[in-house]
Design an enzyme around this catalytic site. Structure first.
Site, PDB file in Angstrom:
ATOM      1  N   HIS A  60       0.833  -1.214   0.000  1.00  0.00           N
ATOM      2  CA  HIS A  60       0.000   0.000   0.000  1.00  0.00           C
ATOM      3  C   HIS A  60       0.863   1.257   0.000  1.00  0.00           C
ATOM      4  O   HIS A  60       0.494   2.258  -0.610  1.00  0.00           O
ATOM      5  CB  HIS A  60      -0.963  -0.011   1.192  1.00  0.00           C
ATOM      6  N   ASP A  61       1.988   1.214   0.674  1.00  0.00           N
ATOM      7  CA  ASP A  61       2.909   2.347   0.672  1.00  0.00           C
ATOM      8  C   ASP A  61       3.509   2.548  -0.720  1.00  0.00           C
ATOM      9  O   ASP A  61       3.467   3.655  -1.266  1.00  0.00           O
ATOM     10  CB  ASP A  61       4.030   2.124   1.693  1.00  0.00           C
ATOM     11  N   GLY A  93       5.303   5.689  -4.158  1.00  0.00           N
ATOM     12  CA  GLY A  93       6.593   5.017  -4.142  1.00  0.00           C
ATOM     13  C   GLY A  93       6.858   4.550  -2.720  1.00  0.00           C
ATOM     14  O   GLY A  93       6.128   4.872  -1.794  1.00  0.00           O
ATOM     15  N   ASP A 116       8.065   5.151   0.181  1.00  0.00           N
ATOM     16  CA  ASP A 116       8.592   6.302   0.926  1.00  0.00           C
ATOM     17  C   ASP A 116       8.078   6.375   2.369  1.00  0.00           C
ATOM     18  O   ASP A 116       8.297   7.368   3.048  1.00  0.00           O
ATOM     19  CB  ASP A 116       8.258   7.595   0.201  1.00  0.00           C
ATOM     20  N   SER A 148       5.202   6.918   3.404  1.00  0.00           N
ATOM     21  CA  SER A 148       4.138   7.912   3.609  1.00  0.00           C
ATOM     22  C   SER A 148       2.893   7.285   4.226  1.00  0.00           C
ATOM     23  O   SER A 148       2.092   7.980   4.842  1.00  0.00           O
ATOM     24  CB  SER A 148       3.798   8.623   2.295  1.00  0.00           C
ATOM     25  N   PRO A 190      -5.308  -0.618  -6.307  1.00  0.00           N
ATOM     26  CA  PRO A 190      -6.214  -1.542  -6.998  1.00  0.00           C
ATOM     27  C   PRO A 190      -7.077  -2.287  -5.978  1.00  0.00           C
ATOM     28  O   PRO A 190      -6.564  -2.846  -5.015  1.00  0.00           O
ATOM     29  CB  PRO A 190      -5.279  -2.497  -7.736  1.00  0.00           C
TER      30      PRO A 190
END
Length: 191
Positions: A63-64, A69, A71, A73, A158
Site C-alpha cells: 500500500h505504501d 513510491g 517512501d 508515507s 487496486p
C-alpha cells in the site's frame, strides 16, 4: 505457495520501480551495520505474539509503494485538515504499525538519525515473508522518507474487486505493463 511468489515479485518490482533514489545493498554498512538484524528481531518478536503480523507488514509495504513510491508515507498520521494515507478507506484495515514503530525505536537507539522509515518498512516486509516460510531477498537501501501523505490518493490502490480493464489501467498509471500485471498479481495465472 504459488500465489505468494507473484505478490512478492510485485513488492520487489514496485520497490525498485517506484524509487528515484540511488539505492545500494551496503547503504548503511558503516553508519548502521546492524540495521537488518535490528529490524528482523522486531518483526520476529511481534510475529511470535501475533501471527497476523507478516501479512499485515507485507500489505502495508504494498500500500505504501503503490501510492507515492516506497517512501513510508503510509506511516504518517493525519494532521489538522490533512487526512493521511493510513486513514484512507483502503487502509483503514492496515495494522501492525506498532512493529515499525518498535523497529524504528530500536534502530534509533543504535544509530540515531541514520535509517529511514522507508527502509525499515521494506526490510520488515522482507523479514515478514521469510518468517512465514517464504523466500528472502537482498533489500537495496537508501530510500528517503516521504513528507506528503493524502488519504485521497488511496483511491489509486487496486481494489480486490477490480476487473482486468481496471487492473490494467491502475498498473499502467504506475508505469507497469500488462505483462507486469500478469507476473505481479497472478490474477490471470489462475484462469
Amino acid at each position: 505457495m504459488a500465489s505468494k511468489v507473484p505478490f512478492l515479485t510485485m513488492i520487489i518490482i514496485l520497490s525498485a520501480v517506484s524509487s528515484g533514489n540511488s539505492l545500494s545493498l551496503n547503504h548503511y554498512e558503516k553508519s548502521c551495520p546492524n540495521v537488518e538484524f535490528i529490524v528482523a528481531k522486531a518483526v520476529k518478536d511481534a510475529t511470535t505474539r501475533d501471527k497476523t503480523v507478516p501479512a499485515a507488514l507485507l500489505r502495508m509495504h504494498f500500500h505504501d509503494c503503490f501510492i507515492r513510491g516506497c517512501d513510508a508515507s503510509v506511516l504518517l498520521n493525519s494532521k489538522g485538515k490533512n487526512k493521511a494515507e493510513k486513514d484512507g478507506p483502503p487502509n483503514i484495515s492496515l495494522h501492525a504499525f506498532y512493529v515499525i514503530d518498535a523497529a524504528k525505536k530500536a534502530v534509533e537507539a543504535s544509530c540515531p538519525g541514520v535509517v529511514s522509515c522507508a527502509d525499515i518498512l521494506a526490510l520488515a516486509a522482507r523479514d515478514a515473508v521469510f518468517l512465514s516460510g517464504g523466500p528472502t531477498w537482498d533489500v537495496p537501501k537508501g530510500r528517503k522518507d516521504g513528507r506528503i501523505s493524502k488519504a485521497s490518493e488511496t483511491i489509486n490502490l487496486p481494489a480486490p474487486t477490480f476487473n482486468i480493464s481496471q487492473l490494467k489501467q491502475s498498473f499502467s498509471q504506475r508505469g507497469l505493463s500488462t505483462a507486469d500485471l500478469v507476473a505481479l498479481s497472478g490474477k490471470l495465472l489462475r484462469k
